[in-house]
Design a protein around this motif. Structure first.
Motif, PDB file in Angstrom:
ATOM      1  N   TYR A  39       0.744  -1.178  -0.051  1.00  0.00           N
ATOM      2  CA  TYR A  39       0.050   0.065   0.031  1.00  0.00           C
ATOM      3  C   TYR A  39       0.965   1.236  -0.034  1.00  0.00           C
ATOM      4  O   TYR A  39       0.147   2.424  -0.414  1.00  0.00           O
ATOM      5  N   ALA A  40       1.892   1.290   0.627  1.00  0.00           N
ATOM      6  CA  ALA A  40       2.909   2.345   0.306  1.00  0.00           C
ATOM      7  C   ALA A  40       3.226   2.616  -0.989  1.00  0.00           C
ATOM      8  O   ALA A  40       3.632   3.833  -1.453  1.00  0.00           O
TER       9      ALA A  40
ATOM     10  N   ARG B  36      -4.674  -1.144   0.270  1.00  0.00           N
ATOM     11  CA  ARG B  36      -4.811  -2.504   1.479  1.00  0.00           C
ATOM     12  C   ARG B  36      -6.340  -3.061   1.120  1.00  0.00           C
ATOM     13  O   ARG B  36      -6.388  -4.150   1.556  1.00  0.00           O
ATOM     14  N   ALA B  37      -7.109  -2.180   0.623  1.00  0.00           N
ATOM     15  CA  ALA B  37      -8.767  -3.012   0.426  1.00  0.00           C
ATOM     16  C   ALA B  37      -8.508  -3.869  -0.603  1.00  0.00           C
ATOM     17  O   ALA B  37      -9.624  -4.489  -0.479  1.00  0.00           O
TER      18      ALA B  37
ATOM     19  N   ASN C  79       4.828  -2.865   2.092  1.00  0.00           N
ATOM     20  CA  ASN C  79       5.825  -3.142   0.812  1.00  0.00           C
ATOM     21  C   ASN C  79       5.902  -4.465   0.083  1.00  0.00           C
ATOM     22  O   ASN C  79       6.347  -4.629  -0.959  1.00  0.00           O
ATOM     23  N   MET C  80       4.688  -5.389   0.473  1.00  0.00           N
ATOM     24  CA  MET C  80       4.817  -6.540  -0.009  1.00  0.00           C
ATOM     25  C   MET C  80       3.330  -7.244  -0.090  1.00  0.00           C
ATOM     26  O   MET C  80       2.490  -6.585   0.778  1.00  0.00           O
TER      27      MET C  80
ATOM     28  N   LEU D  81      -1.150   6.276  -6.888  1.00  0.00           N
ATOM     29  CA  LEU D  81      -0.071   5.563  -7.268  1.00  0.00           C
ATOM     30  C   LEU D  81       1.202   6.212  -6.922  1.00  0.00           C
ATOM     31  O   LEU D  81       1.485   7.579  -7.309  1.00  0.00           O
ATOM     32  N   SER D  82       2.063   5.861  -6.351  1.00  0.00           N
ATOM     33  CA  SER D  82       2.844   6.482  -5.474  1.00  0.00           C
ATOM     34  C   SER D  82       3.858   7.439  -6.420  1.00  0.00           C
ATOM     35  O   SER D  82       4.390   6.860  -7.550  1.00  0.00           O
ATOM     36  N   SER D  83       4.356   8.573  -6.137  1.00  0.00           N
ATOM     37  CA  SER D  83       5.271   9.288  -6.826  1.00  0.00           C
ATOM     38  C   SER D  83       6.861   9.001  -6.695  1.00  0.00           C
ATOM     39  O   SER D  83       7.471   9.212  -7.825  1.00  0.00           O
ATOM     40  N   SER D  84       6.974   8.072  -6.182  1.00  0.00           N
ATOM     41  CA  SER D  84       8.204   7.346  -5.836  1.00  0.00           C
ATOM     42  C   SER D  84       8.356   6.378  -6.746  1.00  0.00           C
ATOM     43  O   SER D  84       9.656   5.872  -6.822  1.00  0.00           O
TER      44      SER D  84
END
Length: 365
Positions: free
Chosen positions: A275-276, A281-282, A305-306, A355-358
């Protein structure tokens, strides 16, 4: 570092094709204002906006001054509309970078006027009319009083009148919004007041209510391939890799909070996304991914992260490092943003914009 654990692939050719298809559907009389806010709906602001603009979109729409400034510094000369909140401290940059701005408040107009005079240049505004969504905007009953108030601020030049649809699928409510805008325009004409440009419709509204396209339309989701009114295609894929494969016995628990219990001897793959990264997570115990072209279910909680996937039904045992598609296409199988949204009880907008900018973005040209 060359191998990525989780990443996005954005097909710029698809973005350009989608834009051209939309322009063809609109015809020559309607301007396309491409919405590239929120990091171009997760696709990456600069590369996506440059592609969309180069494909023919006449305007770009952003949420913040920071996004507009970033586009300017990347060399984009297109007219840009800032639609969201502008802190007073950012007004100098708004004006110096020649950004248009949404206007619905006379106190904000006063601040714009002061800075425009300081810089000795005009600022172009799009007056936001609240036709029923009741988010930002001037209420119709206050509209002409608002216009009279603007007469005190001659440095503000009115570029457009606009509004926003709340629920295009509700025809009755949408027609009420359209008629509210038309009524205000009619009353303006009676007072010999005219606007250089009028815009109302979003992507869905553009195809559901073509009679209300006015001078321009603001489109986002169709450009990114989230709608199927015409033959646009998704431009984004979300991928990760397998970290470990193991086989556990019937009756074993999987993941945090022990929410999943195996009903059989199970081979599971641990994948490098959580979820990071923006994978909700849903989707715990609900989602599916693509491995070797086949759907495999998420089991247990999606972790930070997994995540864990049941790969027991695959013909060939997958291996660590093997590619996994979370959103997109593999072989003849596809998982769409709408499908992820249904599993997570949210919208496809939220899926892609969170969606993460990272996450590395890999652009395919």
């Amino acid at each position: 570092m060359t191998e990525k654990s989780a990443w996005l692939e954005i097909n710029l050719r698809t973005l350009a094709r989608n834009t051209r298809l939309i322009l063809e559907a609109l015809g020559e009389d309607v301007v396309l204002m491409a919405v590239v806010k929120s990091n171009a709906y997760g696709h990456g602001l600069i590369r996506s906006a440059l592609t969309i603009w180069s494909a023919g979109a006449q305007w770009l729409c952003v949420n913040s001054v920071a996004e507009g400034v970033e586009l300017r510094h990347a060399g984009m000369k297109a007219p840009i509309l800032v639609m969201g909140y502008v802190p007073p401290a950012e007004i100098p940059y708004l004006i110096s970078e020649n950004l248009d701005v949404a206007l619905f408040d006379l106190n904000f107009a006063r601040l714009l006027q002061a800075e425009a005079l300081r810089q000795r240049k005009p600022v172009y505004v799009h007056i936001k009319l609240d036709t029923g969504m009741h988010r930002l905007g001037v209420l119709p009953e206050n509209f002409f009083e608002f216009l009279e108030g603007l007469e005190a601020f001659p440095a503000l030049k009115i570029r457009a009148l606009y509004s926003h649809l709340a629920y295009p699928e509700d025809q009755q409510f949408t027609l009420k919004q359209i008629n509210t805008l038309k009524e205000v325009l009619f009353n303006c004409q009676r007072r010999n007041l005219f606007f250089p440009m009028v815009h109302l419709l979003n992507s869905r509204g553009t195809f559901l209510y073509p009679e209300a396209r006015f001078d321009a339309v603001r489109m986002g989701r169709s450009i990114y391939g989230l709608d199927k009114f015409i033959d646009t295609q998704p431009a984004l894929q979300f991928k990760t890799r397998i970290v470990q494969v193991k086989t556990i016995q019937k009756g074993e628990k999987v993941g945090y909070d022990c929410t999943f219990e195996t009903k059989r001897r199970t081979t599971l793959a641990v994948i490098a996304v959580g979820y990071a990264d923006g994978y909700p997570r849903a989707l715990s115990n609900k989602g599916e991914v693509l491995i070797a072209g086949r759907r495999c279910p998420i089991i247990g909680r999606v972790c930070m992260n997994m995540s864990m996937v049941d790969v027991s039904d695959l013909t060939i045992l997958p291996k660590p490092g093997q590619e996994v598609v979370l959103l997109g296409t593999m072989a003849r199988s596809q998982i769409t943003a709408s499908e992820l949204a249904n599993w997570a009880a949210t919208s496809d907008y939220e899926i892609i914009t969170r969606l993460s900018s990272s996450l590395p973005r890999v652009y395919i040209e």
